[in-house]
Write an enzyme that holds these catalytic residues in place. Structure first.
Site, PDB file in Angstrom:
ATOM      1  N   GLY A  16       1.642 -29.611  19.070  1.00 57.76           N
ATOM      2  CA  GLY A  16       2.854 -30.237  19.529  1.00 57.76           C
ATOM      3  C   GLY A  16       2.912 -30.257  20.888  1.00 57.76           C
ATOM      4  O   GLY A  16       4.308 -30.019  21.384  1.00 57.76           O
ATOM      5  N   ARG A  19       5.207 -33.559  23.885  1.00 60.60           N
ATOM      6  CA  ARG A  19       6.402 -33.691  24.169  1.00 60.60           C
ATOM      7  C   ARG A  19       7.381 -32.482  24.379  1.00 60.60           C
ATOM      8  O   ARG A  19       6.988 -31.254  23.864  1.00 60.60           O
ATOM      9  CB  ARG A  19       7.372 -34.842  23.021  1.00 60.60           C
ATOM     10  CG  ARG A  19       6.699 -36.237  23.328  1.00 60.60           C
ATOM     11  CD  ARG A  19       7.448 -37.066  22.521  1.00 60.60           C
ATOM     12  NE  ARG A  19       7.015 -36.809  20.848  1.00 60.60           N
ATOM     13  CZ  ARG A  19       7.894 -36.401  20.128  1.00 60.60           C
ATOM     14  NH1 ARG A  19       9.250 -36.243  20.226  1.00 60.60           N
ATOM     15  NH2 ARG A  19       7.756 -36.474  18.610  1.00 60.60           N
ATOM     16  N   ASP A  65      -2.742 -31.493   7.742  1.00 62.42           N
ATOM     17  CA  ASP A  65      -4.168 -31.486   7.195  1.00 62.42           C
ATOM     18  C   ASP A  65      -4.989 -30.325   7.774  1.00 62.42           C
ATOM     19  O   ASP A  65      -5.825 -30.376   9.025  1.00 62.42           O
ATOM     20  CB  ASP A  65      -4.731 -32.970   8.132  1.00 62.42           C
ATOM     21  CG  ASP A  65      -6.384 -33.215   7.574  1.00 62.42           C
ATOM     22  OD1 ASP A  65      -6.882 -32.455   7.164  1.00 62.42           O
ATOM     23  OD2 ASP A  65      -6.573 -34.356   7.679  1.00 62.42           O
ATOM     24  N   ASN A  89       3.943 -24.405  17.786  1.00 60.31           N
ATOM     25  CA  ASN A  89       5.226 -25.254  18.250  1.00 60.31           C
ATOM     26  C   ASN A  89       5.519 -26.235  17.568  1.00 60.31           C
ATOM     27  O   ASN A  89       6.601 -26.638  17.206  1.00 60.31           O
ATOM     28  CB  ASN A  89       4.888 -25.253  19.901  1.00 60.31           C
ATOM     29  CG  ASN A  89       6.079 -26.240  20.318  1.00 60.31           C
ATOM     30  OD1 ASN A  89       7.194 -26.066  20.548  1.00 60.31           O
ATOM     31  ND2 ASN A  89       5.581 -27.852  20.185  1.00 60.31           N
ATOM     32  N   TYR A 154      14.784 -27.848   7.216  1.00 59.01           N
ATOM     33  CA  TYR A 154      14.470 -27.172   8.529  1.00 59.01           C
ATOM     34  C   TYR A 154      14.759 -25.786   8.544  1.00 59.01           C
ATOM     35  O   TYR A 154      14.028 -25.123   8.946  1.00 59.01           O
ATOM     36  CB  TYR A 154      15.212 -28.038   9.582  1.00 59.01           C
ATOM     37  CG  TYR A 154      15.095 -27.724  11.060  1.00 59.01           C
ATOM     38  CD1 TYR A 154      13.625 -27.738  11.552  1.00 59.01           C
ATOM     39  CD2 TYR A 154      15.775 -26.985  11.878  1.00 59.01           C
ATOM     40  CE1 TYR A 154      13.553 -27.652  12.990  1.00 59.01           C
ATOM     41  CE2 TYR A 154      15.557 -26.768  13.320  1.00 59.01           C
ATOM     42  CZ  TYR A 154      14.185 -27.040  13.848  1.00 59.01           C
ATOM     43  OH  TYR A 154      14.136 -26.740  14.991  1.00 59.01           O
TER      44      TYR A 154
HETATM   45  P1  NDP Z   1      10.017 -32.772  19.997  1.00 60.25           P
HETATM   46  O1  NDP Z   1      10.227 -33.663  19.035  1.00 60.25           O
HETATM   47  O2  NDP Z   1      10.224 -32.970  21.307  1.00 60.25           O
HETATM   48  O3  NDP Z   1       8.176 -32.640  19.968  1.00 60.25           O
HETATM   49  C1  NDP Z   1       7.748 -32.106  18.684  1.00 60.25           C
HETATM   50  C2  NDP Z   1       6.202 -31.935  19.067  1.00 60.25           C
HETATM   51  O4  NDP Z   1       5.571 -31.774  17.596  1.00 60.25           O
HETATM   52  C3  NDP Z   1       5.485 -33.307  19.380  1.00 60.25           C
HETATM   53  O5  NDP Z   1       4.509 -32.959  20.089  1.00 60.25           O
HETATM   54  C4  NDP Z   1       5.005 -33.949  18.399  1.00 60.25           C
HETATM   55  O6  NDP Z   1       3.908 -34.700  18.153  1.00 60.25           O
HETATM   56  C5  NDP Z   1       4.578 -32.759  17.232  1.00 60.25           C
HETATM   57  N1  NDP Z   1       4.341 -32.877  15.986  1.00 60.25           N
HETATM   58  C6  NDP Z   1       5.126 -33.485  15.052  1.00 60.25           C
HETATM   59  N2  NDP Z   1       4.789 -33.560  13.877  1.00 60.25           N
HETATM   60  C7  NDP Z   1       3.439 -33.161  14.051  1.00 60.25           C
HETATM   61  C8  NDP Z   1       2.229 -33.227  13.170  1.00 60.25           C
HETATM   62  N3  NDP Z   1       2.545 -33.584  11.667  1.00 60.25           N
HETATM   63  N4  NDP Z   1       1.341 -32.862  13.374  1.00 60.25           N
HETATM   64  C9  NDP Z   1       0.976 -32.534  14.845  1.00 60.25           C
HETATM   65  N5  NDP Z   1       1.949 -32.535  15.906  1.00 60.25           N
HETATM   66  C10 NDP Z   1       3.173 -32.923  15.382  1.00 60.25           C
HETATM   67  O7  NDP Z   1      10.371 -31.243  19.432  1.00 60.25           O
HETATM   68  P2  NDP Z   1      10.804 -30.152  20.498  1.00 60.25           P
HETATM   69  O8  NDP Z   1      10.192 -29.928  21.599  1.00 60.25           O
HETATM   70  O9  NDP Z   1      12.278 -30.184  20.542  1.00 60.25           O
HETATM   71  O10 NDP Z   1      10.650 -28.999  19.493  1.00 60.25           O
HETATM   72  C11 NDP Z   1       9.385 -27.998  19.627  1.00 60.25           C
HETATM   73  C12 NDP Z   1       9.625 -26.743  18.628  1.00 60.25           C
HETATM   74  O11 NDP Z   1      10.603 -25.881  18.742  1.00 60.25           O
HETATM   75  C13 NDP Z   1       9.681 -27.350  17.138  1.00 60.25           C
HETATM   76  O12 NDP Z   1       8.986 -26.456  16.375  1.00 60.25           O
HETATM   77  C14 NDP Z   1      11.269 -27.402  16.868  1.00 60.25           C
HETATM   78  O13 NDP Z   1      11.669 -27.001  15.683  1.00 60.25           O
HETATM   79  C15 NDP Z   1      11.823 -26.216  17.931  1.00 60.25           C
HETATM   80  N6  NDP Z   1      12.990 -25.978  18.187  1.00 60.25           N
HETATM   81  C16 NDP Z   1      13.459 -26.920  19.035  1.00 60.25           C
HETATM   82  C17 NDP Z   1      14.777 -26.921  19.536  1.00 60.25           C
HETATM   83  C18 NDP Z   1      15.463 -27.894  20.393  1.00 60.25           C
HETATM   84  O14 NDP Z   1      16.573 -27.801  20.706  1.00 60.25           O
HETATM   85  N7  NDP Z   1      14.864 -28.912  20.752  1.00 60.25           N
HETATM   86  C19 NDP Z   1      15.445 -25.661  19.071  1.00 60.25           C
HETATM   87  C20 NDP Z   1      14.860 -24.734  18.209  1.00 60.25           C
HETATM   88  C21 NDP Z   1      13.601 -24.942  17.928  1.00 60.25           C
HETATM   89  P3  NDP Z   1       3.981 -36.454  18.463  1.00 60.25           P
HETATM   90  O15 NDP Z   1       4.515 -36.683  19.753  1.00 60.25           O
HETATM   91  O16 NDP Z   1       2.787 -36.956  18.462  1.00 60.25           O
HETATM   92  O17 NDP Z   1       5.120 -36.996  17.443  1.00 60.25           O
END
Ligand code: NDP
Length: 249
Positions: A16, A19, A65, A89, A154
């Site tokens: 991930g 972003r 997958d 992540n 979640y």
């Molecule tokens: P974002 O929504 O900004 O980014 C999520 C990332 O995960 C993207 O790169 C996305 O890819 C990828 N992703 C989502 N689904 C899949 C999938 N099926 N296969 C591969 N990649 C996938 O999330 P954040 O940066 O905010 O969060 C990152 C991590 O931190 C997460 O695990 C979240 O739970 C955790 N977190 C975030 C917090 C927050 O306040 N933001 C707080 C606590 C934990 P694509 O761009 O292609 O969709």
């Protein structure tokens, strides 16, 4: 600017990375000299930009997958000879009160967040065990520590990631592989941008530093756990939440 070059020669996978926090982790590890591969699911344009800005390599590969994940790991090992760092992540939310939550939204969140982390850890543990070294960092959430209404799916996935981390540390520690977890609080990313303004304000009042965190503030904790600076830390959790948990304010 980061002057450290302590991750040179290291090969890292960040799931991930297109972003938010993932992008910040990719940049931090790459700026410290690591060869970084990052996955994403749908954001082709964003991933191309991250690749250009950081010099890391994008790999389109879904958390859900197992075959894609195993073959991504095989091809990285074939080209680089090893994997030193895995950052689990990638994650999603799909908030709903349980009465309204369709079964598929429960399943999708669990499958992406915790089953995905299992798939990646399973795929990298063989090359790491062969090398008798490696670090795995699992990104959980304060939702795995606190009860947040509307997040049963979640929270279950993020709480599970914490216990998964500790059990995996117990399994892999004796083989020289350190597994730890990072718990971010509210961080400024697309995920929190979707939160209603009123909920944001309520949460700001509960954060001791009275602001949301930046992705780079999480990334530095991840880089610490990925590096030799944390060489004696294993099975632990670092909470990066500006004081949301851990005190009674
Ligand atoms: P974002 O929504 O900004 O980014 C999520 C990332 O995960 C993207 O790169 C996305 O890819 C990828 N992703 C989502 N689904 C899949 C999938 N099926 N296969 C591969 N990649 C996938 O999330 P954040 O940066 O905010 O969060 C990152 C991590 O931190 C997460 O695990 C979240 O739970 C955790 N977190 C975030 C917090 C927050 O306040 N933001 C707080 C606590 C934990 P694509 O761009 O292609 O969709």
């Amino acid at each position: 600017m980061n002057q450290k070059n302590d991750l040179q020669e290291k090969v890292a996978i960040v799931t991930g990375g297109s972003r938010g926090i993932g992008t910040a982790v990719v940049s931090e590890l790459a700026s410290r000299g690591a060869k970084v591969f990052f996955t994403y699911n749908r954001s082709d344009e964003e991933a191309a930009e991250v690749e250009k800005a950081s010099g890391a390599v994008k790999v389109k590969c879904s958390q859900t997958d197992g075959e894609q994940i195993a073959s991504a790991v095989d091809s990285i090992v074939a080209s680089e000879g090893k994997i030193d760092i895995l950052v689990n992540n990638a994650g999603i939310t799909s908030d709903q009160f349980i009465m309204m939550m369709p079964q598929e939204e429960w399943t999708k969140v669990l499958d992406t967040n915790i089953n995905g982390a299992f798939r990646w850890a399973k795929a990298v543990c063989r090359p790491m065990m062969t090398a008798r070294q490696g670090t795995i960092i699992n990104i959980s959430s304060v939702s795995g520590l606190l009860g947040i209404a509307g997040q049963t799916n979640y929270a279950a996935s993020k709480g599970a990631l914490l216990s998964f981390s500790r059990a995996l540390a117990a399994e892999l520690g004796p083989k020289g592989i350190r597994v730890n977890a990072v718990v971010p609080g509210f961080i400024e990313t697309d995920m929190t941008a979707r939160m209603p303004r009123q909920i944001k304000h309520q949460n700001l009042d509960r954060i001791l530093l009275h602001r949301f965190g930046k992705p780079s503030e999480v990334a530095r904790a991840v880089a610490f756990l990925a590096s030799e600076d944390s060489s004696y830390i294993i099975g632990q959790t670092i909470v990066v939440d500006g004081g949301l948990t851990g005190t009674v304010a």
